[in-house]
Design a protein around this motif. Structure first.
Motif, PDB file in Angstrom:
ATOM      1  N   PHE A  77       0.834  -1.214   0.000  1.00 35.47           N
ATOM      2  CA  PHE A  77       0.000   0.000   0.000  1.00 35.47           C
ATOM      3  C   PHE A  77       0.866   1.260   0.000  1.00 35.47           C
ATOM      4  CE2 PHE A  77      -3.723  -2.564   1.194  1.00 35.47           C
ATOM      5  CZ  PHE A  77      -4.641  -1.979   0.336  1.00 35.47           C
ATOM      6  N   LYS A  78       1.972   1.217   0.746  1.00 38.10           N
ATOM      7  CA  LYS A  78       2.871   2.372   0.778  1.00 38.10           C
ATOM      8  C   LYS A  78       3.433   2.653  -0.612  1.00 38.10           C
ATOM      9  CE  LYS A  78       7.109   4.023   3.019  1.00 38.10           C
ATOM     10  NZ  LYS A  78       8.241   3.636   3.888  1.00 38.10           N
ATOM     11  N   VAL A  79       3.896   1.576  -1.286  1.00 39.54           N
ATOM     12  CA  VAL A  79       4.443   1.724  -2.634  1.00 39.54           C
ATOM     13  C   VAL A  79       3.358   2.181  -3.606  1.00 39.54           C
ATOM     14  CG1 VAL A  79       5.290   0.411  -4.614  1.00 39.54           C
ATOM     15  CG2 VAL A  79       6.360   0.108  -2.399  1.00 39.54           C
ATOM     16  N   THR A  80       2.203   1.506  -3.560  1.00 40.87           N
ATOM     17  CA  THR A  80       1.153   1.767  -4.541  1.00 40.87           C
ATOM     18  C   THR A  80       0.598   3.181  -4.426  1.00 40.87           C
ATOM     19  OG1 THR A  80       0.565  -0.564  -4.393  1.00 40.87           O
ATOM     20  CG2 THR A  80      -0.993   0.856  -5.490  1.00 40.87           C
ATOM     21  N   VAL A  81       0.301   3.606  -3.197  1.00 38.85           N
ATOM     22  CA  VAL A  81      -0.239   4.958  -3.001  1.00 38.85           C
ATOM     23  C   VAL A  81       0.797   6.003  -3.429  1.00 38.85           C
ATOM     24  CG1 VAL A  81      -1.008   6.620  -1.263  1.00 38.85           C
ATOM     25  CG2 VAL A  81      -1.837   4.268  -1.180  1.00 38.85           C
ATOM     26  N   SER A  82       2.058   5.781  -3.064  1.00 35.90           N
ATOM     27  CA  SER A  82       3.114   6.743  -3.419  1.00 35.90           C
ATOM     28  C   SER A  82       3.291   6.823  -4.930  1.00 35.90           C
ATOM     29  CB  SER A  82       4.446   6.333  -2.774  1.00 35.90           C
ATOM     30  OG  SER A  82       4.321   6.240  -1.388  1.00 35.90           O
ATOM     31  N   VAL A  83       3.364   5.654  -5.594  1.00 36.13           N
ATOM     32  CA  VAL A  83       3.546   5.635  -7.053  1.00 36.13           C
ATOM     33  C   VAL A  83       2.361   6.295  -7.743  1.00 36.13           C
ATOM     34  CG1 VAL A  83       3.637   4.126  -9.082  1.00 36.13           C
ATOM     35  CG2 VAL A  83       5.065   3.625  -7.107  1.00 36.13           C
TER      36      VAL A  83
ATOM     37  N   ILE B  92      19.813   2.829  -4.419  1.00 40.43           N
ATOM     38  CA  ILE B  92      18.619   2.718  -5.272  1.00 40.43           C
ATOM     39  C   ILE B  92      17.749   1.523  -4.891  1.00 40.43           C
ATOM     40  CG2 ILE B  92      19.636   1.240  -7.059  1.00 40.43           C
ATOM     41  CD1 ILE B  92      18.075   3.051  -9.040  1.00 40.43           C
ATOM     42  N   TYR B  93      18.247   0.659  -4.039  1.00 37.20           N
ATOM     43  CA  TYR B  93      17.497  -0.550  -3.696  1.00 37.20           C
ATOM     44  C   TYR B  93      16.439  -0.259  -2.633  1.00 37.20           C
ATOM     45  CZ  TYR B  93      21.397  -2.621  -6.193  1.00 37.20           C
ATOM     46  OH  TYR B  93      22.328  -2.914  -7.159  1.00 37.20           O
ATOM     47  N   GLY B  94      15.408  -1.093  -2.604  1.00 34.61           N
ATOM     48  CA  GLY B  94      14.339  -0.937  -1.615  1.00 34.61           C
ATOM     49  C   GLY B  94      13.216  -0.049  -2.113  1.00 34.61           C
ATOM     50  N   PHE B  95      12.534   0.625  -1.152  1.00 34.64           N
ATOM     51  CA  PHE B  95      11.347   1.430  -1.475  1.00 34.64           C
ATOM     52  C   PHE B  95      11.641   2.509  -2.507  1.00 34.64           C
ATOM     53  CE2 PHE B  95       9.036   5.381  -0.562  1.00 34.64           C
ATOM     54  CZ  PHE B  95       7.735   4.964  -0.871  1.00 34.64           C
ATOM     55  N   LYS B  96      12.773   3.216  -2.355  1.00 33.79           N
ATOM     56  CA  LYS B  96      13.081   4.340  -3.267  1.00 33.79           C
ATOM     57  C   LYS B  96      13.240   3.851  -4.708  1.00 33.79           C
ATOM     58  CE  LYS B  96      16.460   5.445  -0.589  1.00 33.79           C
ATOM     59  NZ  LYS B  96      17.698   6.026  -0.027  1.00 33.79           N
ATOM     60  N   GLY B  97      13.902   2.713  -4.878  1.00 34.00           N
ATOM     61  CA  GLY B  97      14.100   2.177  -6.221  1.00 34.00           C
ATOM     62  C   GLY B  97      12.786   1.758  -6.868  1.00 34.00           C
ATOM     63  N   ILE B  98      11.928   1.090  -6.083  1.00 36.17           N
ATOM     64  CA  ILE B  98      10.626   0.662  -6.620  1.00 36.17           C
ATOM     65  C   ILE B  98       9.802   1.888  -7.019  1.00 36.17           C
ATOM     66  CG2 ILE B  98       8.498  -0.610  -6.121  1.00 36.17           C
ATOM     67  CD1 ILE B  98      10.082  -2.190  -4.010  1.00 36.17           C
ATOM     68  N   LEU B  99       9.837   2.905  -6.141  1.00 37.00           N
ATOM     69  CA  LEU B  99       9.084   4.138  -6.422  1.00 37.00           C
ATOM     70  C   LEU B  99       9.582   4.791  -7.714  1.00 37.00           C
ATOM     71  CD1 LEU B  99       7.043   6.313  -5.498  1.00 37.00           C
ATOM     72  CD2 LEU B  99       8.894   7.368  -4.180  1.00 37.00           C
TER      73      LEU B  99
ATOM     74  N   PHE C  87       5.116  -7.700  -9.526  1.00 36.34           N
ATOM     75  CA  PHE C  87       6.046  -8.359  -8.611  1.00 36.34           C
ATOM     76  C   PHE C  87       7.469  -8.428  -9.172  1.00 36.34           C
ATOM     77  CE2 PHE C  87       6.090 -12.089 -11.163  1.00 36.34           C
ATOM     78  CZ  PHE C  87       7.092 -12.912 -10.670  1.00 36.34           C
ATOM     79  N   GLY C  88       7.632  -8.214 -10.491  1.00 35.13           N
ATOM     80  CA  GLY C  88       8.964  -8.286 -11.089  1.00 35.13           C
ATOM     81  C   GLY C  88       9.886  -7.191 -10.570  1.00 35.13           C
ATOM     82  N   THR C  89       9.361  -5.972 -10.455  1.00 39.20           N
ATOM     83  CA  THR C  89      10.175  -4.845  -9.984  1.00 39.20           C
ATOM     84  C   THR C  89      10.620  -5.026  -8.542  1.00 39.20           C
ATOM     85  OG1 THR C  89       8.987  -3.412 -11.521  1.00 39.20           O
ATOM     86  CG2 THR C  89      10.244  -2.326  -9.778  1.00 39.20           C
ATOM     87  N   PRO C  90       9.696  -5.302  -7.593  1.00 40.56           N
ATOM     88  CA  PRO C  90      10.155  -5.512  -6.206  1.00 40.56           C
ATOM     89  C   PRO C  90      11.099  -6.700  -6.073  1.00 40.56           C
ATOM     90  CG  PRO C  90       7.763  -5.278  -6.286  1.00 40.56           C
ATOM     91  CD  PRO C  90       8.234  -5.339  -7.703  1.00 40.56           C
TER      92      PRO C  90
END
Length: 551
Positions: free
Chosen positions: A68-74, A144-151, A219-222
């Motif tokens: 949800f954190k990733v999706t809402v932010s993106v 770049i890895y983790g939440f920031k990279g996915i965003l 799911f490929g990106t995370p």
């Protein structure tokens, strides 16, 4: 007796056939998935243990919060970037606008994990940009890895969808409203937020839902760039793959939670969109105007910088495909070695990447045309039910579709797992809702009086359908077909669960090679995929006669 015969015609047969097919390949697999989620892995008895296990351990339920954190932010970032860019393109003349539009579309059509892979090559620990700043300036680049990279990856991948939606909405806004607001002293940013945003809000909400669903189900990106930042689809995938061959009840229970969550979000969006919906006739369309000075420079800087960042991963992955590789490290010099190795390793991947989506596309087009006609021209409770059922895959993540099909068709009476057929079915289910909606929209614009005129001149229902309706729908059908094709050849979510050695596709092969550390081969395969996508878009532009793509 005569009345009974008259009821059996092409449309009643089509309605019944579609209902049966949806029941077999969508409704039953979802019910099998639901029943599986309540089974005990050892005894096969009813239990809630699978759901208790998910919500009882932070390791599992935290992935839901992460998603949800990733999706809402993106979604928020994509809406901000895409809406602003679409407004600039509609209101102001931008140099090279047509080329920039093509680049925007190209950047959105590749598989998201290819973008993640490219950004790792650029900004990863041994990335070319990271090494450059460290060696030349002694500056350590942010991780770049983790939440920031996915965003970063998903925002740059998905904002073009908002751009396309909003561009279409802005083309229907009457410029007189903007001129009137300016006369009343409301201009610039104030006019954008007070006048433009409310007018395009329903479209922005529709685009936001699409971005939300794509981001939530990716799911490929995370998997590539997340590095410990686990999201919901990754948990579903891990649970299913680790339980394969033994018990997949836990994976099924997580999949059911995913369906419930996306359904709630979908209904909430529909409720808000219906509350804000309105119709508008545009006589005086918005025309781009030439401006100068500092404002013009800032607008160009924003457009060019954003689009460069979007397309950079694809350009860089094509560049690296020609670089020499020693193990997992790129070395100096260029050659075609990566392509030679790729062609020797990938076997039937290219053939499968063309044959499987083409087969699925033929069915998607056939079903979409019939369903659209039934929904628009032959309204009844049954066709309304088919329309509703056809939209279910829109809210079901691809990985859940894969698990549902694999669970339902891995046992008699119909065993399809491991076959090409099940991959074709997955693509049909996944992409049919989008083609149906575009076909419905096209058919709704065609006056029924033309078909009535053909009928009054003695043509039969079937002849009118084939000779009048289909040709008039053809432009919309072909455009929808090409766009469906592009998304099919880059499908990963369902394919990664259903493929075998004989049915692997280019997307699956790229993903596999990246995980194995064969970066040169992965780059060559990703470049081939990019070329296929580009050629498809060129074909789309030719068929669409140069008209801008909008949603």
């Amino acid at each position: 007796m005569r009345i009974k015969k008259s009821k059996i015609n092409l449309w009643s047969t089509s309605t019944l056939s579609l209902l049966i097919l949806y029941t077999i390949f969508l409704i039953i697999p979802l019910f099998v998935l639901l029943s599986e989620s309540f089974l005990d892995r050892d005894t096969g008895q009813f239990t809630l243990e699978n759901f208790q296990r998910f919500f009882g351990k932070k390791y599992y339920y935290s992935t839901l919060l992460n998603s949800f954190k990733v999706t809402v932010s993106v979604t928020a970032v994509a809406v901000a970037l895409g809406t602003t860019l679409a407004y600039f393109f509609s209101r102001f003349k931008i140099r090279g606008a047509k080329t920039l539009r093509i680049l925007i579309i190209l950047s959105s059509m590749s598989a998201p994990f290819v973008g993640a892979y490219s950004w790792i090559l650029l900004l990863g620990r041994n990335g070319v940009v990271t090494q450059f700043f460290e060696k030349i300036f002694g500056i350590a680049m942010p991780d770049i890895y983790g939440f920031k990279g996915i965003l970063l990856v998903l925002s740059l991948q998905l904002y073009p969808l908002i751009f396309l939606y909003v561009s279409g909405a802005l083309s229907n806004v009457d410029n007189s409203l903007l001129e009137a607001s300016e006369n009343l002293g409301c201009s610039g940013a104030k006019r954008f937020f007070k006048v433009v945003v409310p007018l395009i809000l329903p479209t922005v909400l529709a685009g936001s839902l699409l971005v939300f669903m794509r981001c939530f189900s990716d799911f490929g990106t995370p998997m590539l760039i997340g590095e410990g930042y686990r999201t919901f689809p990754v948990t579903i995938y891990d649970a299913y793959m680790s339980e394969l061959g033994g018990n997949n009840s836990f994976a099924a229970s997580i999949a059911i939670i995913a369906i419930i969550l996306t359904l709630v979000i979908f209904l909430a969006q529909r409720y808000i969109a219906n509350k804000k919906a309105f119709t508008m006739n545009s006589i005086n369309k918005i025309r781009p105007v030439q401006i100068g000075g500092f404002r013009n420079m800032l607008i160009h800087l924003y457009a060019y910088l954003l689009i460069t960042l979007s397309i950079a991963p694809q350009v860089y992955v094509i560049y690296t495909s020609f670089r020499n590789v020693n193990g997992t490290v790129f070395t100096s010099g260029y050659s075609l070695n990566n392509y030679i190795i790729a062609f020797s390793k990938m076997g039937n991947a290219i053939r499968n990447t063309i044959v499987i989506p083409l087969t699925a596309l033929a069915f998607v087009l056939t079903f979409a045309v019939f369903i659209a006609y039934l929904v628009v021209r032959k309204r009844s409770k049954i066709t309304a039910a088919i329309d509703t059922v056809s939209m279910i895959p829109y809210i079901v993540p691809g990985i859940v579709v894969g698990i549902a099909l694999a669970t339902a068709f891995s046992r008699p009476p119909m065993v399809l797992t491991g076959s090409m057929t099940i991959m074709v079915i997955a693509l049909i289910i996944r992409r049919l809702p989008y083609t149906i909606r575009s076909s419905v929209a096209t058919l709704q614009q065609i006056p029924i009086t033309i078909e009535e005129a053909a009928l009054s001149l003695g043509a039969s229902n079937i002849k009118t359908f084939w000779k009048i309706t289909i040709p008039m729908m053809s432009a919309g059908i072909i455009s929808g077909a090409i766009l469906s094709w592009i998304t099919m050849i880059s499908e990963l979510a369902s394919a990664i669960l259903l493929y075998t050695g004989k049915t692997r596709t280019l997307t699956v092969e790229v993903y596999t090679q990246v995980l194995r550390g064969n970066y040169g081969v992965a780059a060559a395969l990703a470049a081939i995929l990019a070329v296929l996508t580009t050629l498809s878009l060129v074909l789309f532009n030719k068929v669409n006669k140069g008209r801008d793509l909008s949603m």
